[in-house]
Design an enzyme around this catalytic site. Structure first.
Site, PDB file in Angstrom:
ATOM      1  CG  ASP A 136      -7.103   4.361  -8.780  1.00  0.00           C
ATOM      2  OD1 ASP A 136      -7.980   3.485  -8.698  1.00  0.00           O
ATOM      3  OD2 ASP A 136      -6.088   4.395  -8.045  1.00  0.00           O
ATOM      4  CE  LYS A 157      -8.615  -1.039  -1.642  1.00  0.00           C
ATOM      5  NZ  LYS A 157      -7.856  -0.377  -2.658  1.00  0.00           N
ATOM      6  CD1 TRP A 185      -5.116   4.697  -2.497  1.00  0.00           C
ATOM      7  CD2 TRP A 185      -3.420   3.406  -3.137  1.00  0.00           C
ATOM      8  NE1 TRP A 185      -5.050   3.636  -1.630  1.00  0.00           N
ATOM      9  CE2 TRP A 185      -4.025   2.829  -2.001  1.00  0.00           C
ATOM     10  CE3 TRP A 185      -2.323   2.756  -3.719  1.00  0.00           C
ATOM     11  CZ2 TRP A 185      -3.561   1.633  -1.425  1.00  0.00           C
ATOM     12  CZ3 TRP A 185      -1.858   1.573  -3.147  1.00  0.00           C
ATOM     13  CH2 TRP A 185      -2.478   1.020  -2.018  1.00  0.00           C
TER      14      TRP A 185
HETATM   15  C1  LIG Z   1      -6.403  -0.069  -2.970  1.00  0.00           C
HETATM   16  C2  LIG Z   1      -6.184   0.969  -3.987  1.00  0.00           C
HETATM   17  C3  LIG Z   1      -5.161   0.864  -4.942  1.00  0.00           C
HETATM   18  C4  LIG Z   1      -4.187  -0.288  -4.968  1.00  0.00           C
HETATM   19  O1  LIG Z   1      -4.814  -1.413  -5.483  1.00  0.00           O
HETATM   20  P1  LIG Z   1      -4.029  -2.780  -5.728  1.00  0.00           P
HETATM   21  O2  LIG Z   1      -5.072  -3.580  -6.438  1.00  0.00           O
HETATM   22  O3  LIG Z   1      -3.659  -3.308  -4.390  1.00  0.00           O
HETATM   23  O4  LIG Z   1      -2.844  -2.508  -6.559  1.00  0.00           O
HETATM   24  C5  LIG Z   1      -5.025   1.869  -5.880  1.00  0.00           C
HETATM   25  N1  LIG Z   1      -5.851   2.932  -5.882  1.00  0.00           N
HETATM   26  C6  LIG Z   1      -6.836   3.077  -4.972  1.00  0.00           C
HETATM   27  C7  LIG Z   1      -7.713   4.285  -5.020  1.00  0.00           C
HETATM   28  C8  LIG Z   1      -7.026   2.106  -3.996  1.00  0.00           C
HETATM   29  O5  LIG Z   1      -8.005   2.241  -3.090  1.00  0.00           O
END
Ligand SMILES: *Cc1c(COP(=O)(O)O)cnc(C)c1O
Length: 355
Positions: A167, A191, A100
């Protein structure tokens, strides 16, 4: 009911699902569905306002920060962050701690120069680099708090001389963090906070407006702030279910209380992985994630039969990410410790059967 260890979209509290189902049929007894009311209605405005206040309350968001519910997932934030914060002749620092993070770095290249201060790539991202310097002339420093695919997590956040951008998609609201240490936090809801379809952004207002780039409205944090997350039609249902999940979290005692439960869940599972001779952990112990627990069978031939046993026990979502292999048990906020015990029982039963 299954034991849902899926990495994302992940488990939601059962009572939240029930309330969400009711809201689809009849929202708060108004005779209309959450899916068919105006986003400008008093009912939806109350939902969005409550969602924003719950974020502020649960995460202790100080004054001077805006809370947004946007669309496009965390992946859109990979671009939106540099679009808004990185001048075209400037640079931004990035810590490459996994897939990511690498995707975020790739997007930054469209807007300026991302400087990768350190990467865990040579080590297959089994640990998070700590030995690096953050250039003081960078527009910001971007990190990923929890690496969902590899099962590593920053146990401490770096001190940064420039705004820290994080993030937090896979560990938002799982532990207490000091929001004042960050310039911007973002997280796809699916998540640990709600369903897919909305992305939480918490941004310090004073870091905005520092580039003279022209930014289309939808990608501009300032427009989104001025529109109160309603510059266009917001993802009403995803925000509604996120709000219900935040209410659930508050009723459980908030982030500090859930952090204790999360610590207990992770400790129980890692203890079994380290104790049981049929299994082994993947990451360096000091960087182990309390949200995504990655492990392997000592004998690769045991992978399939163990998956089968899990399936028989109603344990789902434990297969590792296609790029990492092995197993990954995601133990997000909504997963009860009884599900962790069910997985531990399956591991012990497997060892017993195969000895
Ligand atoms: C799942 C995830 C993403 C991607 O998220 P989307 O909403 O599908 O764009 C980005 N960063 C992390 C740490 C993730 O776990």
């Amino acid at each position: 009911m299954k034991h849902n260890f899926g990495a994302g979209p992940g488990i939601l509290p059962h009572e939240v699902l029930k309330q969400a189902a009711e809201g689809v049929l009849d929202l708060n007894g108004i005779g209309l569905s959450i899916l068919e009311i105006s986003h400008r209605s008093a009912e939806f405005e109350a939902i969005l306002n409550e969602a924003v206040s719950l974020v502020k309350e649960l995460f202790n968001v100080p004054a001077g920060y805006s809370v947004l519910f946007l669309q496009g997932g965390a992946s859109t934030q990979f671009a939106m962050v540099p679009y808004n914060l990185l001048p075209s002749d400037g640079k931004a620092a990035y810590l490459d701690s996994g897939v990511w993070a690498s995707k975020a770095i790739k997007e930054a290249k469209y807007f300026g120069e991302p400087v990768v201060v350190a990467t865990g790539k040579e080590n297959n991202y089994r640990s998070i680099p700590t030995d690096y310097e953050i250039p003081a002339d960078a527009a910001y420093f971007h990190i990923t708090s929890n690496n969902t695919i590899y099962g590593t997590q920053l146990q401490q956040f770096p001190k940064s001389p420039v705004p820290l951008i994080c993030d937090m998609s896979s560990d938002i609201f799982s532990r207490v963090v000091n929001v004042a240490d960050f310039g911007l936090i973002y997280a796809g809801a699916q998540k640990n906070m709600g369903p897919a379809g909305t992305t939480l952004v918490i941004v310090k207002d004073e870091i905005l407006g520092k580039t003279d780039r022209k930014i289309p409205a939808m990608f501009n944090y300032q427009t989104q702030i001025e529109g109160g997350s309603m510059y266009n039609t917001p993802p009403c249902f995803a925000i509604y279910v996120s709000m219900l999940t935040l209410r659930w979290l508050k009723a459980k005692g908030g982030v500090a209380a859930i952090e204790k439960e999360n610590n207990a869940k992770a400790a129980a599972l890692y203890t079994e992985i380290d104790r049981n001779p049929f299994f082994k952990g993947v990451c360096v112990p000091e960087d182990r994630s309390k949200m995504n627990v990655c492990f392997l069978t000592e004998n690769p031939d045991h992978e399939k039969p163990f998956l089968k046993l899990c399936d028989e026990r109603g344990i789902v979502g434990v297969k590792g990410h296609r790029s990492a292999g092995g197993f990954r048990a995601s133990i997000y906020n909504a997963l009860p410790i009884t599900s962790v015990y069910a997985l531990i029982d399956a591991m012990q039963e497997f060892a017993e059967k195969n000895k």
